[in-house]
Write a protein that holds these residues in place. Structure first.
Motif, short mmCIF file in Angstrom:
data_model
loop_
_atom_site.label_atom_id
_atom_site.label_comp_id
_atom_site.label_asym_id
_atom_site.label_seq_id
_atom_site.Cartn_x
_atom_site.Cartn_y
_atom_site.Cartn_z
N CYS A 74 7.26 42.76 20.90
CA CYS A 74 8.43 43.09 20.09
C CYS A 74 9.58 43.56 20.96
CB CYS A 74 8.08 44.15 19.05
SG CYS A 74 7.31 45.64 19.74
N MET A 75 10.77 43.51 20.37
CA MET A 75 12.00 43.80 21.11
C MET A 75 13.05 44.37 20.16
SD MET A 75 14.33 41.06 23.23
CE MET A 75 15.85 41.55 24.05
N THR A 76 13.91 45.21 20.72
CA THR A 76 15.11 45.65 20.02
C THR A 76 16.25 45.66 21.02
OG1 THR A 76 16.07 47.33 18.56
CG2 THR A 76 14.80 48.13 20.43
N SER A 77 17.46 45.71 20.53
CA SER A 77 18.63 45.77 21.42
C SER A 77 19.72 46.59 20.76
CB SER A 77 19.15 44.36 21.73
OG SER A 77 19.70 43.77 20.56
N SER A 78 20.62 47.09 21.59
CA SER A 78 21.76 47.83 21.09
C SER A 78 22.76 47.99 22.23
CB SER A 78 21.33 49.19 20.53
OG SER A 78 22.38 49.78 19.78
N SER A 79 23.77 48.80 21.99
CA SER A 79 24.72 49.18 23.02
C SER A 79 24.84 50.70 22.99
CB SER A 79 26.07 48.51 22.78
OG SER A 79 26.98 48.82 23.82
N SER A 80 25.39 51.24 24.02
CA SER A 80 25.34 52.65 24.40
C SER A 80 25.12 53.68 23.30
CB SER A 80 26.61 52.97 25.19
OG SER A 80 26.75 52.06 26.26
N PRO A 99 3.80 49.13 24.46
CA PRO A 99 4.68 48.19 25.18
C PRO A 99 5.74 47.60 24.28
CG PRO A 99 2.58 47.14 24.67
CD PRO A 99 2.46 48.57 24.22
N CYS A 100 6.96 47.51 24.78
CA CYS A 100 8.05 46.84 24.06
C CYS A 100 9.18 46.62 25.06
CB CYS A 100 8.54 47.65 22.87
SG CYS A 100 9.31 49.22 23.31
N VAL A 101 10.14 45.81 24.66
CA VAL A 101 11.33 45.59 25.47
C VAL A 101 12.54 46.05 24.68
CG1 VAL A 101 12.80 43.86 26.59
CG2 VAL A 101 10.31 43.68 26.77
N ILE A 102 13.40 46.82 25.36
CA ILE A 102 14.61 47.37 24.75
C ILE A 102 15.79 46.92 25.62
CG2 ILE A 102 15.83 49.50 24.12
CD1 ILE A 102 12.92 50.83 24.28
N ALA A 103 16.83 46.40 25.00
CA ALA A 103 18.01 45.97 25.76
C ALA A 103 19.19 46.87 25.45
CB ALA A 103 18.36 44.52 25.42
N ASN A 104 19.86 47.31 26.51
CA ASN A 104 21.11 48.08 26.36
C ASN A 104 22.23 47.31 27.02
OD1 ASN A 104 23.21 49.89 26.20
ND2 ASN A 104 22.24 51.52 27.37
N VAL A 105 23.12 46.75 26.21
CA VAL A 105 24.31 46.06 26.71
C VAL A 105 25.44 47.09 26.68
CG1 VAL A 105 25.81 44.06 26.42
CG2 VAL A 105 23.41 43.92 25.73
N GLN A 106 25.63 47.78 27.80
CA GLN A 106 26.44 48.99 27.83
C GLN A 106 27.93 48.74 27.53
OE1 GLN A 106 25.21 51.72 31.35
NE2 GLN A 106 24.56 49.65 31.92
N ARG A 107 28.54 49.73 26.90
CA ARG A 107 29.98 49.73 26.63
C ARG A 107 30.57 51.05 27.10
NH1 ARG A 107 30.67 49.59 20.23
NH2 ARG A 107 32.46 50.97 20.47
N GLY A 108 31.90 51.16 27.03
CA GLY A 108 32.56 52.36 27.51
C GLY A 108 32.28 53.57 26.64
#
Length: 353
Positions: A74-80, A99-108
């Motif tokens: 499983c996976m989730t994603s977000s930004s800052s 176990p999992c994968v988390i994505a952070n697509v960083q912003r200001g």
């Protein structure tokens, strides 16, 4: 010749996750990562997976807890700021060794900030931004192909170590479109059985997944000791780094992610001018490639750290070299981008000074 397809970074993460047999995604929209849930919403039904747009970031991360506890990739994603809201759940997931994968697509930032790329979430990512003593494996790719490749491996490393893996990108990486070779999934390591998962217990003893330990005084302390030993094992086995022209370098430039990619262009231009400059780019920012920096400090005279923040990654560089050599810094928070030209100017100033 391998076929290439043009993908944004956010889209490449999705394609890699699906190829790696991720079949559950829960998330919530926030710029600049919105192509991740958007693409997942389209692709998951095509492979028999489940996509859920949760009612909030808090709901999304707890859905990941449940899916992982049941044995799903499983996976989730977000930004800052969205990752900030997920931190309580991330602490629970790390404590339960799910176990999992988390994505952070960083912003200001800080606060809601803006939607420009930034790297102000470094401390949050590598120091355990939630409560308690825990670690995430944190990967910081510098291009879309590397993002694709590392995302597939992230699921394997999450399963191998029973630990969350964080893909630490930024708005530049997420929105950059580049040709990507879509590769067939091959496990990066021998994967353990998920005999701990909550899959029904008609033919075995019940499994229990929990993070609340109110029994003996030593119960939670023992669990923390176990986690520390696991983190030491990860540090000894998983340290990813790129070195570029460091053998004779008088100045080592360092950064991570897209900033390091920009800095590498400056290093190439500096070499063309006859300046002895090299680059160290951590690919895993936790575990941090401390030994690589220590070796470089034995030969180089100075270091220059470039990052899109007010100075976070720079502290780990100083710790790695034990402050034995001067470390200059170039960075601004809130959505500032370096260019090869202004990094080269800084290089010339540092070497001249």
């Amino acid at each position: 010749m391998a076929e290439k397809i043009l993908l944004k970074g956010n889209e490449a993460m999705v394609e890699a996750a699906i190829e790696a047999k991720c079949r559950f995604f829960a998330g919530y929209p926030i710029t600049p990562q919105n192509e991740v849930p958007e693409t997942m919403a389209r692709r998951m039904p095509q492979v028999g997976g489940t996509f859920i747009q949760a009612e909030s970031e808090l709901a999304a991360i707890n859905m990941i807890f449940g899916a992982s506890a049941a044995g799903a990739r499983c996976m989730t994603s977000s930004s800052s700021p969205g990752i900030s809201l997920k931190l309580e759940g991330i602490s629970y997931i790390a404590a339960a060794e799910l176990p999992c994968v988390i994505a952070n697509v960083q912003r200001g930032g800080p606060g809601l900030g803006n939607i420009r790329a930034a790297q102000g979430d470094y401390f949050q990512a590598v120091k355990g931004g939630g409560h308690g003593d825990y670690r995430l494996i944190v990967l910081a790719p510098a291009g879309v192909q590397e993002l694709y490749d590392l995302t597939m491996k992230a699921f394997d490393w999450a399963d191998l170590y029973r630990n969350p893996v964080l893909m630490l990108g930024d708005g530049l990486l997420g929105q950059t479109a580049e040709p990507v070779v879509k590769k067939k999934y091959r496990p990066a390591c021998k994967l353990p059985k998920k005999d701990w998962a909550l899959t029904g217990c008609t033919n075995r003893k019940s499994n229990v997944v929990k993070t609340l330990m109110l029994g003996s005084v030593e119960a939670l302390a023992d669990h923390n000791r176990h986690l520390v030993q696991k983190y030491k094992k990860i540090e000894s086995e998983l340290s990813l780094v790129e070195e570029y022209m460091t053998d004779d370098a008088e100045l080592i430039v360092s950064g991570y992610g897209m900033t390091a990619r920009i800095a590498k262009g400056a290093v190439k231009n500096a070499r063309a001018k006859g300046l002895k400059v090299g680059l160290i780019r951590p690919i895993s920012v936790w575990p941090f490639p401390t030994d690589t920096f220590k070796r470089a400090a034995e030969k180089a005279d100075k270091f220059l750290v470039v990052e899109m923040s007010n100075g976070q990654f720079v502290e780990d560089v100083k710790l790695a070299i034990e402050c034995k050599k001067p470390v200059e810094f170039m960075g601004v928070g809130g959505g500032w981008y370096p260019t090869p030209e202004n990094v080269l100017e800084k290089i010339e100033t540092v070497l001249g000074g």
